[in-house]
Design a protein around this motif. Structure first.
Motif, PDB file in Angstrom:
ATOM      1  N   VAL A  73       0.791  -1.280  -0.015  1.00 20.22           N
ATOM      2  CA  VAL A  73       0.314   0.059   0.021  1.00 20.22           C
ATOM      3  C   VAL A  73       0.911   1.347  -0.157  1.00 20.22           C
ATOM      4  CG1 VAL A  73      -0.153  -0.065   2.603  1.00 20.22           C
ATOM      5  CG2 VAL A  73      -2.030   0.842   1.086  1.00 20.22           C
ATOM      6  N   GLU A  74       0.276   2.288  -0.716  1.00 25.01           N
ATOM      7  CA  GLU A  74       1.291   3.563  -0.765  1.00 25.01           C
ATOM      8  C   GLU A  74       1.109   4.223   0.660  1.00 25.01           C
ATOM      9  OE1 GLU A  74       2.579   5.941  -3.253  1.00 25.01           O
ATOM     10  OE2 GLU A  74       2.722   3.950  -4.299  1.00 25.01           O
ATOM     11  N   ALA A  75       2.032   4.454   1.541  1.00 26.08           N
ATOM     12  CA  ALA A  75       2.005   4.712   2.952  1.00 26.08           C
ATOM     13  C   ALA A  75       3.388   5.287   3.163  1.00 26.08           C
ATOM     14  CB  ALA A  75       1.814   3.531   3.882  1.00 26.08           C
ATOM     15  N   ASP A  76       3.306   6.161   4.521  1.00 26.84           N
ATOM     16  CA  ASP A  76       4.545   6.507   4.968  1.00 26.84           C
ATOM     17  C   ASP A  76       5.445   5.714   5.978  1.00 26.84           C
ATOM     18  OD1 ASP A  76       4.505   8.929   3.240  1.00 26.84           O
ATOM     19  OD2 ASP A  76       2.590   9.309   4.692  1.00 26.84           O
ATOM     20  N   LEU A  77       4.765   5.005   6.782  1.00 30.07           N
ATOM     21  CA  LEU A  77       5.477   4.158   7.760  1.00 30.07           C
ATOM     22  C   LEU A  77       4.580   2.924   8.241  1.00 30.07           C
ATOM     23  CD1 LEU A  77       3.999   4.778  10.688  1.00 30.07           C
ATOM     24  CD2 LEU A  77       4.445   7.127  10.180  1.00 30.07           C
ATOM     25  N   VAL A  78       5.208   1.927   8.796  1.00 28.95           N
ATOM     26  CA  VAL A  78       4.560   0.822   9.266  1.00 28.95           C
ATOM     27  C   VAL A  78       4.615   0.629  10.605  1.00 28.95           C
ATOM     28  CG1 VAL A  78       4.584  -1.806   9.196  1.00 28.95           C
ATOM     29  CG2 VAL A  78       5.157  -0.433   6.955  1.00 28.95           C
ATOM     30  N   SER A  79       3.497   0.280  11.322  1.00 28.24           N
ATOM     31  CA  SER A  79       3.487   0.011  12.731  1.00 28.24           C
ATOM     32  C   SER A  79       2.589  -1.249  13.115  1.00 28.24           C
ATOM     33  CB  SER A  79       3.040   1.407  13.559  1.00 28.24           C
ATOM     34  OG  SER A  79       3.498   1.402  14.873  1.00 28.24           O
ATOM     35  N   THR A  80       2.423  -0.994  14.598  1.00 28.17           N
ATOM     36  CA  THR A  80       1.568  -2.103  15.032  1.00 28.17           C
ATOM     37  C   THR A  80       0.908  -1.844  16.468  1.00 28.17           C
ATOM     38  OG1 THR A  80       1.635  -4.554  15.538  1.00 28.17           O
ATOM     39  CG2 THR A  80       3.702  -3.271  16.324  1.00 28.17           C
ATOM     40  N   VAL A  81       0.066  -2.551  16.855  1.00 33.76           N
ATOM     41  CA  VAL A  81      -0.653  -2.427  18.281  1.00 33.76           C
ATOM     42  C   VAL A  81       0.155  -3.370  18.814  1.00 33.76           C
ATOM     43  CG1 VAL A  81      -2.442  -2.717  19.793  1.00 33.76           C
ATOM     44  CG2 VAL A  81      -2.918  -2.290  17.312  1.00 33.76           C
ATOM     45  N   PRO A  82       1.191  -2.707  20.022  1.00 31.56           N
ATOM     46  CA  PRO A  82       2.091  -3.408  20.773  1.00 31.56           C
ATOM     47  C   PRO A  82       1.372  -4.683  21.603  1.00 31.56           C
ATOM     48  CG  PRO A  82       2.070  -1.193  21.400  1.00 31.56           C
ATOM     49  CD  PRO A  82       1.023  -1.326  20.198  1.00 31.56           C
ATOM     50  N   GLU A  83       2.105  -5.842  21.639  1.00 31.00           N
ATOM     51  CA  GLU A  83       3.353  -6.069  20.667  1.00 31.00           C
ATOM     52  C   GLU A  83       3.513  -7.353  20.197  1.00 31.00           C
ATOM     53  OE1 GLU A  83       5.829  -6.193  24.851  1.00 31.00           O
ATOM     54  OE2 GLU A  83       4.434  -4.699  24.359  1.00 31.00           O
ATOM     55  N   SER A  84       2.314  -7.888  19.896  1.00 26.75           N
ATOM     56  CA  SER A  84       2.245  -9.422  19.533  1.00 26.75           C
ATOM     57  C   SER A  84       2.581  -9.366  18.017  1.00 26.75           C
ATOM     58  CB  SER A  84       0.874 -10.158  19.980  1.00 26.75           C
ATOM     59  OG  SER A  84      -0.265  -9.585  19.276  1.00 26.75           O
ATOM     60  N   ALA A  85       2.181  -8.335  17.296  1.00 24.09           N
ATOM     61  CA  ALA A  85       2.387  -8.435  15.659  1.00 24.09           C
ATOM     62  C   ALA A  85       3.665  -7.763  15.516  1.00 24.09           C
ATOM     63  CB  ALA A  85       1.318  -7.807  15.049  1.00 24.09           C
TER      64      ALA A  85
END
Length: 265
Positions: A73-85
């Protein structure tokens, strides 16, 4: 020196003060492959667990990489909901060439959300459970990697929180396929009706949870992420136990409805 390994399916092991012996490996009927629970890799196991000769963390990272191939996907950053993923998010970011950035931090003083007695309290719990690192994503397009979306009610308030704190777009990528079927092998999965994948809302899930887009990993993508290094190791190891050679089996019943045993009702 001590050597630890898994007990093979059907293996009878005798441990005495002198040694550890395999007494027998009970053959499976018709030589069927084993049916190791694939959700152990996705969700249940600790990331430092080792199953079938591979670390769970590494499998989760491969799932994230595979997800990046299937659903960029066109995006600026990758993150997650801490922290299992986190391992999957790191794999996704690495494959996409996007920075992995923390957008939420866990508040250590709040209890578990899933044991709250009702939905409203659960959702309030989610908002209290996380602090927002808004400087990290204000005005940016964010991809949030989750390991699984079961009912769909935990992720909604998180997306709302991110938008209210300045996220320009919020895209959800799920590092496992949708759970659609009950598990009769001992995992307490919610009823079929409670699973978001079986509800009418699933057809417009992005709108329902308030995301710009939602894509799940395919079943084939998950299976290949789990089996890739087992296959490579089997092929390269002359000592591979004959009963294991080419016999790779993982139970995907909760994802496909294809149960490893005949159900008797």
């Amino acid at each position: 020196s001590r050597y630890y390994r898994e007990v093979l399916p059907g293996e009878i092991v005798k441990i005495s003060r002198h040694d550890v012996q395999t007494l027998d490996v009970v053959r499976r009927p018709e030589g069927d492959p084993s049916a190791f629970c694939i959700f152990e890799y996705v969700y249940f196991a600790r990331p430092d667990s080792i199953f079938e000769g591979q670390m769970v963390y590494s499998v989760r990272k491969r799932c994230g990489q595979q997800l990046a191939i299937e659903a960029p996907v066109e995006a600026d950053l990758v993150s997650t909901v801490p922290e299992s993923a986190t391992p999957a998010a790191l794999g996704y970011a690495q494959k996409c060439g996007l920075p992995y950035v923390e957008v939420l931090c866990k508040n250590r003083y709040v209890g578990r959300t899933f044991i709250q007695p009702n939905m409203r309290l659960r959702q309030l719990g989610v908002a209290k459970k996380f602090g927002v690192l808004s400087d990290n994503f204000k005005g940016k397009r964010v991809v949030i990697i989750d390991d699984s979306i079961v009912r769909g009610n935990t992720i909604s308030p998180i997306i709302k929180l991110l938008r209210e704190s300045g996220a320009k777009e919020v895209h959800i990528r799920v590092a496992s396929p949708p759970i659609r079927f009950p598990c009769y092998m001992g995992i307490n999965i919610p009823t079929k009706e409670e699973l978001i994948a079986n509800r009418p809302e699933f057809h417009d899930l992005a709108n329902y949870i308030g995301a710009d887009s939602v894509v799940y990993l395919s079943v084939e993508g998950l299976v290949s992420s789990v089996q890739e290094s087992i296959k490579a190791r089997q092929e390269n190891n002359p000592k591979t136990h004959k009963s294991l050679m080419g016999k790779l089996g993982h139970c995907t019943a909760c994802l496909t409805g294809d149960y490893p045993v005949e159900l008797e009702w």
